[in-house]
Design an enzyme around this catalytic site. Structure first.
Site, PDB file in Angstrom:
ATOM      1  N   HIS A 102     -20.128 -56.966  -8.495  1.00  0.00           N
ATOM      2  CA  HIS A 102     -21.549 -57.249  -8.699  1.00  0.00           C
ATOM      3  C   HIS A 102     -21.789 -58.754  -8.762  1.00  0.00           C
ATOM      4  O   HIS A 102     -20.897 -59.547  -9.070  1.00  0.00           O
ATOM      5  CB  HIS A 102     -22.060 -56.584  -9.978  1.00  0.00           C
ATOM      6  CG  HIS A 102     -21.769 -57.355 -11.229  1.00  0.00           C
ATOM      7  ND1 HIS A 102     -22.601 -58.335 -11.728  1.00  0.00           N
ATOM      8  CD2 HIS A 102     -20.713 -57.289 -12.085  1.00  0.00           C
ATOM      9  CE1 HIS A 102     -22.088 -58.836 -12.839  1.00  0.00           C
ATOM     10  NE2 HIS A 102     -20.935 -58.222 -13.085  1.00  0.00           N
ATOM     11  N   CYS A 103     -23.029 -59.123  -8.442  1.00  0.00           N
ATOM     12  CA  CYS A 103     -23.506 -60.494  -8.671  1.00  0.00           C
ATOM     13  C   CYS A 103     -24.792 -60.355  -9.474  1.00  0.00           C
ATOM     14  O   CYS A 103     -24.795 -59.650 -10.488  1.00  0.00           O
ATOM     15  CB  CYS A 103     -23.681 -61.252  -7.358  1.00  0.00           C
ATOM     16  SG  CYS A 103     -24.565 -60.365  -6.060  1.00  0.00           S
ATOM     17  N   ASN A 104     -25.871 -60.989  -9.074  1.00  0.00           N
ATOM     18  CA  ASN A 104     -27.140 -60.782  -9.769  1.00  0.00           C
ATOM     19  C   ASN A 104     -27.903 -59.612  -9.144  1.00  0.00           C
ATOM     20  O   ASN A 104     -28.079 -58.572  -9.771  1.00  0.00           O
ATOM     21  CB  ASN A 104     -27.985 -62.056  -9.746  1.00  0.00           C
ATOM     22  CG  ASN A 104     -27.383 -63.156 -10.595  1.00  0.00           C
ATOM     23  OD1 ASN A 104     -26.569 -63.923 -10.097  1.00  0.00           O
ATOM     24  ND2 ASN A 104     -27.749 -63.240 -11.862  1.00  0.00           N
TER      25      ASN A 104
END
Length: 205
Positions: free
Chosen positions: A143-145
């Protein structure tokens, strides 16, 4: 080099840009970012507004049985992670905390979602981490943002490196399970990665 130093280096590499920003109520602002990082805002009229969706993004794409991609919202939803059987979390965002260290295995490889950010700096650690989840019968969430650029790019690169897929094939397979949009610089880097991997397989220089 620590994260703050890397952020400062990236800031110094910024080029002047202008963005047209429309708020929910229809106000339009021109946002000009100077090469020194300063931002100037100028009103630019009005346009049709839009409805803001405040609901969390909990859609997680299953790229492989051991590999998923999603947003920080999904990474911060304990019940969802348990339901999906996530055991490992690869966090490639900046300033997003790892919340459930009491029950999940984490790796943070902070990347900025900028075209000039070098993805390959994260590849060795990220790929080994995903492999470790697979080897132990676990499942890794990357995941990232927003879960559409950095995390998606790492998943595509993993498929290219480990399974011999082309950039187009990898992107299509990730896009099939979650709508993603790697930034143009990341796409260019992944195309270059595909070229290098093909040369290696063919025994080229």
């Amino acid at each position: 080099m620590d994260l703050q130093a890397r952020l400062e280096l990236q800031r110094r590499r910024l080029v002047p840009t202008e963005s047209r920003v429309t708020s929910a109520d229809g106000r339009v602002t021109l946002e000009t970012r100077q090469s020194d990082g300063r931002v100037q805002l100028r009103p630019a009229g009005t346009a049709a507004g839009f409805v803001v969706d405040p609901s969390p993004d909990l859609q997680v794409g299953e790229v492989r049985g051991w590999l998923c991609v999603g947003s920080q919202d999904a990474a911060h939803h304990r019940a969802l992670l348990r339901r999906l059987g996530v055991t490992h979390v690869l966090n490639c965002a900046t300033r997003v905390d790892n919340l459930f260290t009491d029950e999940l295995t984490y790796l943070s490889v902070p990347l900025l979602d900028l075209p000039e950010t070098r993805l390959e700096t994260a590849f060795p650690a990220a790929f080994e981490f995903i492999d470790s989840a697979r080897a132990t019968g676990g499942r890794c969430l990357v995941h990232c943002n927003a879960g559409v650029s950095r995390s998606a790019s790492l998943c595509v690169a993993y498929l290219m490196e480990r399974e011999g897929l082309t950039f187009t094939q990898g992107l299509q397979q990730v896009n099939a399970v979650r709508r993603v949009r790697p930034n143009p610089g990341f796409q260019s880097q992944l195309i270059d990665l595909g070229r290098r991997l093909r040369q290696q397989r063919e025994g080229g220089p």
